[in-house]
Scaffold this active site. Structure first.
Site, PDB file in Angstrom:
ATOM      1  N   ARG A 126       0.854  -1.173   0.000  1.00 31.39           N
ATOM      2  CA  ARG A 126       0.000   0.000   0.000  1.00 31.39           C
ATOM      3  C   ARG A 126       0.892   1.225   0.000  1.00 31.39           C
ATOM      4  O   ARG A 126       1.696   1.412   0.901  1.00 31.39           O
ATOM      5  CB  ARG A 126      -0.865  -0.056   1.256  1.00 31.39           C
ATOM      6  CG  ARG A 126      -2.045   0.838   1.216  1.00 31.39           C
ATOM      7  CD  ARG A 126      -2.962   0.508   2.349  1.00 31.39           C
ATOM      8  NE  ARG A 126      -2.383   0.823   3.644  1.00 31.39           N
ATOM      9  CZ  ARG A 126      -3.096   1.109   4.712  1.00 31.39           C
ATOM     10  NH1 ARG A 126      -4.418   1.096   4.642  1.00 31.39           N
ATOM     11  NH2 ARG A 126      -2.532   1.391   5.853  1.00 31.39           N
ATOM     12  N   THR A 162      -0.709   7.603  -0.970  1.00 33.66           N
ATOM     13  CA  THR A 162      -2.016   7.568  -1.630  1.00 33.66           C
ATOM     14  C   THR A 162      -2.931   6.502  -1.041  1.00 33.66           C
ATOM     15  O   THR A 162      -4.140   6.522  -1.288  1.00 33.66           O
ATOM     16  CB  THR A 162      -1.840   7.255  -3.125  1.00 33.66           C
ATOM     17  OG1 THR A 162      -1.292   5.929  -3.241  1.00 33.66           O
ATOM     18  CG2 THR A 162      -0.896   8.243  -3.794  1.00 33.66           C
ATOM     19  N   ASP A 217       0.535  -2.957  12.789  1.00 35.66           N
ATOM     20  CA  ASP A 217       0.873  -3.385  11.431  1.00 35.66           C
ATOM     21  C   ASP A 217       1.095  -4.904  11.465  1.00 35.66           C
ATOM     22  O   ASP A 217       2.073  -5.383  12.052  1.00 35.66           O
ATOM     23  CB  ASP A 217       2.140  -2.657  10.963  1.00 35.66           C
ATOM     24  CG  ASP A 217       2.492  -2.987   9.519  1.00 35.66           C
ATOM     25  OD1 ASP A 217       2.656  -2.047   8.730  1.00 35.66           O
ATOM     26  OD2 ASP A 217       2.611  -4.193   9.187  1.00 35.66           O
ATOM     27  N   ASP A 251       4.555  -6.246  10.237  1.00 34.74           N
ATOM     28  CA  ASP A 251       5.643  -5.975  11.178  1.00 34.74           C
ATOM     29  C   ASP A 251       5.543  -6.872  12.408  1.00 34.74           C
ATOM     30  O   ASP A 251       6.544  -7.372  12.916  1.00 34.74           O
ATOM     31  CB  ASP A 251       5.628  -4.500  11.611  1.00 34.74           C
ATOM     32  CG  ASP A 251       6.146  -3.574  10.508  1.00 34.74           C
ATOM     33  OD1 ASP A 251       6.891  -4.050   9.631  1.00 34.74           O
ATOM     34  OD2 ASP A 251       5.790  -2.379  10.532  1.00 34.74           O
TER      35      ASP A 251
END
Ligand code: PRP
Length: 220
Positions: free
Chosen positions: A104, A108, A209, A212
């Site tokens: 991603r 944006t 995340d 991660d």
């Protein structure tokens, strides 16, 4: 195959709580995501097609049984989807696994494809897209579109957490794609206003995340 299915199972709720806890280390995070995926896949596979077979039991008696008639594809979205593959294979050991690489763009929030090695024609009847996080839904929409263009008509999404925005985005583009998750959370983080605000597009309350936390890496 359609609709949003939020698991009500107590084991799912308990495991999700462990994943949300920032004190959970990567080794435990991986193990819990694996077993949570197995539980979610149990719910997501309930409409698979079967055909009758019979077996002769050790008592020399004939028992009527079934075998799966559907050929199943598992489609993890790299990287975090890898954390769900083994848990799905625990239930579907003969499934084909096809990887799609998307990241991603942090500015944006649009998905960028970096890996796609699907063969010319599918040899599966149904695909389960695996990605722990359905945030804006951009990655899921792009992956389901890739699979439908490939020629698979029956596609379901299996994740750990979703944001309402992501569910709406996926359902508006692919209303026939069922969504199976442990929980639909509250909202996505807005664009940061101050330096210590979290980045935009994270699921709240979420679990951080997922990539991660699975692989012990630092946010980039
Ligand atoms: C995360 C997550 C999904 C995606 C969800 O991946 O694992 O793939 O973002 O966001 P979306 O619904 O807004 O598209 P990320 O891009 O951080 O890559 P990673 O798995 O390699 O960490």
């Amino acid at each position: 195959m359609n609709g949003v299915h939020e698991s009500q199972h107590p084991l799912v709720k308990e495991k999700l709580t462990i994943l949300r806890d920032p004190a959970t280390p990567p080794k435990t995070f991986r193990a819990v995501m694996r077993s949570l995926t197995t539980l979610l896949m149990y719910e997501a596979t309930r409409d698979l097609k079967i055909e009758p077979v019979s077996v002769i039991t050790p008592l020399q008696a004939k028992a009527q049984g079934v075998r799966l008639a559907d050929r199943v594809g598992l489609v993890p979205i790299l990287r975090a989807g890898l954390g769900m593959v083994d848990g799905a294979l625990d239930l579907l050991p003969d499934a084909q696994v096809w990887h799609i690489g998307l990241y991603r763009d942090e500015e944006t929030l649009r998905p960028v494809t970096y890996y796609n090695k699907l063969p010319r024609k599918p040899r599966v009847d149904v695909c389960f897209v695996l990605d722990p996080m359905l945030a804006t839904g951009g990655s899921a929409v792009a992956t389901v579109s890739i699979l439908k263009e490939w020629g698979v008509e029956r596609v379901a999404f299996v994740g750990i957490l979703a944001a309402p925005e992501g569910v709406d985005h996926l359902q508006s583009h692919h209303p026939d794609t069922a969504v199976y998750v442990a929980h639909v959370d509250d909202h996505l983080t807005p664009p940061p206003q101050r330096p210590d605000d979290p980045p935009a597009g994270f699921i709240v309350p979420g679990l951080g995340d997922a990539g991660d936390r699975l692989f012990g890496t630092e946010p980039q």
